[in-house]
Scaffold this active site. Structure first.
Site, mmCIF file in Angstrom:
data_model
loop_
_atom_site.group_PDB
_atom_site.id
_atom_site.type_symbol
_atom_site.label_atom_id
_atom_site.label_comp_id
_atom_site.label_asym_id
_atom_site.label_seq_id
_atom_site.Cartn_x
_atom_site.Cartn_y
_atom_site.Cartn_z
ATOM 1 N N ASP A 1 62.085 -70.967 51.780
ATOM 2 C CA ASP A 1 61.356 -70.400 50.638
ATOM 3 C C ASP A 1 59.960 -71.033 50.559
ATOM 4 O OD1 ASP A 1 63.784 -69.327 49.968
ATOM 5 O OD2 ASP A 1 64.202 -70.842 48.422
HETATM 6 N N1 URA Z 1 68.279 -72.411 50.437
HETATM 7 C C1 URA Z 1 67.340 -72.111 49.524
HETATM 8 O O1 URA Z 1 67.640 -71.903 48.346
HETATM 9 N N2 URA Z 1 66.052 -72.092 49.921
HETATM 10 C C2 URA Z 1 65.657 -72.342 51.188
HETATM 11 O O2 URA Z 1 64.461 -72.300 51.489
HETATM 12 C C3 URA Z 1 66.645 -72.638 52.124
HETATM 13 C C4 URA Z 1 67.960 -72.665 51.728
#
Ligand code: URA
Length: 237
Positions: free
Chosen positions: A102
């Protein structure tokens, strides 16, 4: 492959641009002898403006993704390609991220232009462990490890339960979660499912490959030993 195409595929310019570079004598061998477009020479002897070429197709790298960057080629905000040499964005085959983090997650991100390697890493069969370090908005209540390890936790709008995941609690607001799958926003949604909220999230390991002390925003190429480490340890420690 013809030299013009090979060099153009590395992002040095269009085939027309690269043909012009040959005409201008910018493409040489290691001894500085001018090369011609039809020459057949080993890849690692080629120089452009005296510099060795970028890695050939089949490259893989690790990036320490900082918070605030999106795993995308196009985005109105900052994208991970801005952290790499500009030519890397223009390569063919495309250099893409292996899965995503993310925008607000930092840490270990792999990138490759090798489709077979990418598939090997993301394949559910590989079950590569991914370790995420989370800072939480609320104190852990105590049963989260059991819930995450149960193999029965169902996230909202999903149709199958999550595979068992391991939680290592450092203190009530800090924990490392090891996953072997990668669903959308999985870590954040798992903590939300147990009434918590992830404030910061950082991925420190994939398989047996650690981010180590690579500074945020920096990258390095992966070598054979890294790939062995990546696939060598598929279980959490
Ligand atoms: N889980 C999440 O919530 N975000 C990420 O970037 C990776 C795994």
């Amino acid at each position: 492959m013809k030299l013009v195409k090979l060099i153009a595929n590395l992002g040095y310019g269009s085939r027309k641009d690269v043909a012009a570079m040959f005409r201008e004598g910018l493409v040489t061998d290691a001894a500085g002898e001018v090369l011609y477009a039809d020459d057949k020479v080993p890849f690692d002897t080629i120089r452009i403006d005296g510099e060795p070429l970028d890695p050939p197709a089949g490259m893989a790298l690790m990036l320490h993704k900082p918070v605030g960057y999106t795993c995308s080629t196009k985005d109105p905000g900052r994208v991970i390609y801005e952290l790499l040499p500009p030519r890397f964005r223009l390569r063919s085959p495309l250099l893409s991220s292996v899965g995503r983090l993310d925008r607000d997650t930092s840490g270990l991100l792999l990138m490759t232009d090798d489709g077979t390697l990418l598939h090997r890493i993301v394949s559910p069969k590989a079950k590569l462990a991914k370790v995420y370090e989370a800072t939480l908005a609320h104190d852990l209540r105590g049963d989260e490890g059991e819930v995450f390890a149960s193999g029965t936790l169902m996230l909202e709008s999903e149709t199958t339960p999550l595979a068992p995941a391991q939680l290592h609690v450092a203190d009530p607001r800090h924990a490392a979660l090891t996953l072997t799958e990668g669903r959308y926003h999985q870590v954040r949604r798992m903590f939300a499912a147990v009434g918590n909220h992830v404030d910061t999230l950082h991925r420190s390991r994939i398989g047996g490959l650690e981010l180590g002390d690579l500074p945020a925003g920096q990258w390095r190429l992966l070598d054979d030993a890294d790939l062995q480490r990546l696939f060598g340890a598929t279980q959490s420690t």
